[in-house]
Design an enzyme around this catalytic site. Structure first.
Site, mmCIF file in Angstrom:
data_model
loop_
_atom_site.group_PDB
_atom_site.id
_atom_site.type_symbol
_atom_site.label_atom_id
_atom_site.label_comp_id
_atom_site.label_asym_id
_atom_site.label_seq_id
_atom_site.Cartn_x
_atom_site.Cartn_y
_atom_site.Cartn_z
ATOM 1 N N LYS A 1 16.451 4.070 -50.224
ATOM 2 C CA LYS A 1 18.157 3.738 -50.435
ATOM 3 C C LYS A 1 18.163 2.022 -50.712
ATOM 4 C CE LYS A 1 19.316 7.969 -48.706
ATOM 5 N NZ LYS A 1 19.738 8.984 -47.581
ATOM 6 N N GLN B 1 21.834 7.967 -41.577
ATOM 7 C CA GLN B 1 20.786 8.887 -42.160
ATOM 8 C C GLN B 1 20.684 10.192 -40.924
ATOM 9 O OE1 GLN B 1 18.970 8.465 -44.933
ATOM 10 N NE2 GLN B 1 18.268 10.380 -44.377
ATOM 11 N N ASP C 1 28.593 9.167 -48.338
ATOM 12 C CA ASP C 1 28.053 10.652 -48.276
ATOM 13 C C ASP C 1 29.014 11.643 -48.473
ATOM 14 O OD1 ASP C 1 25.362 10.429 -47.903
ATOM 15 O OD2 ASP C 1 25.183 10.145 -45.787
#
Ligand code: NAD
Length: 292
Positions: free
Chosen positions: A53, A97, A120
């Protein structure tokens, strides 16, 4: 039947090209999109994801911060960092994460992310916006990537029957909402672990999205002639012929299914490459919305 192999790498590449233009426009006005990626603990797979990422940000000229916190970090310390990132004007997107260590309550942590920076798409405000079809909300990256693939290949969804296998908050549920939304107009069935007669149900599908996590579960018996099959699954199976001793397969038995399909995604190289591309797209969108 001749099938079209959906090339996720290529579509992800054109998403990135589009983003470069948007980023250049934002930079010309003095704004640099910024993403903070937070990893708690030292899970090797998570470290790889976080690394990819951050690398994707660098390639596009997106500012990034990588926070690697020790496994024993407390919930309070993590929440404190989230609040700090919420207040940081250089940061437009925040992601923690998954999965965090067991002592961390992931849902409670997500509630602390400013929904305007929740790239997200996990915060309840963004879940609501997805259901309400409010385009300003953030949608989880993998299902968003699946829709991008369908669009890129001109796959008609209106009036089609889509069967989504899996009901997770990350893939299955948002996928179903995107497909049933008024700009896609599919008729959607969501299947899950308690669904009966799954092969028969899938045989009535024009579009199958498999997001289960069971290697090669979707066999030829599930697929009607001419169906479109998107395979979200990423599963490791033992393979002594490979140097690493394993290979990656999807939730679809690709070789057995492909000749029945009109379009199909491979694993790897199908849905996978889209996830990070859409994370970058969500970060640029967050920046645009925050800076006006
Ligand atoms: P999950 O474990 O949260 O959800 C799996 C879903 O499958 C559940 O809703 C469950 O009810 C359903 N299910 C389980 N067994 C079933 C069965 N026998 N029949 C029908 N349904 C069944 O998983 P997830 O996070 O949604 O991920 C699914 C897969 O997608 C995994 O392989 C994961 O690695 C992969 N994934 C890929 C990406 C990507 O970037 N390509 C992103 C997220 C997840």
């Amino acid at each position: 039947m001749d099938f079209v192999l959906i090339d996720g790498k290529q579509v992800a590449g054109s998403v990135r090209e589009r983003l470069k233009e948007e980023i250049a426009e934002l930079k010309s006005r003095g704004h640099v999109p910024g993403l903070a990626v937070v990893l708690v603990g030292d899970d090797p797979a998570s470290q790889v994801y976080v690394g990819s990422k951050v690398k994707a940000c660098a390639e596009l000229g997106i500012y990034s911060q990588k926070w690697e916190l020790p496994a024993e970090t407390s919930q309070e310390e993590l929440v404190k960092l989230i609040h700090q990132l919420n207040a940081d004007d250089r940061i437009h997107g925040i992601l923690v994460q998954s999965p965090p260590p067991r002592h961390i309550d992931e849902e409670a942590v997500i509630l602390n992310i400013d929904p305007r920076k929740d790239v997200d798409g996990f915060h309840p405000v963004n879940v609501a916006k997805l259901v309400l079809e409010d385009a300003a909300g953030f949608v989880p990256c993998t299902p968003l990537g699946c829709m991008e693939l369908l669009k890129a290949y001109g796959v008609e969804t209106a009036g089609k029957h889509a069967v989504v296998i899996g009901r997770s908050m990350i893939v299955g549920k948002p996928m179903a909402h995107l497909l049933m939304a008024k700009n896609a107009n599919a008729t959607v069935t969501v299947a899950h672990s308690r669904t009966k007669n799954l092969p028969e149900l899938c045989r009535s599908a024009d579009i199958i999205v498999a997001a289960v996590g069971r290697p090669e579960m979707v066999t030829a018996d599930y697929v009607k002639e001419g169906a479109v099959v998107l395979d979200v699954g990423i599963n490791r199976i033992e393979d002594a012929s490979r140097p690493r001793g394993y290979r990656i397969v999807g939730d679809v038995a690709f070789d057995a299914v492909k000749d029945k399909c009109s379009y199909i995604t491979p694993v790897p190289g199908g849905v996978g490459p889209m996830t990070i591309a859409m994370l970058m797209a969500n970060t640029v969108k967050a920046c645009r919305q925050l800076v006006g």
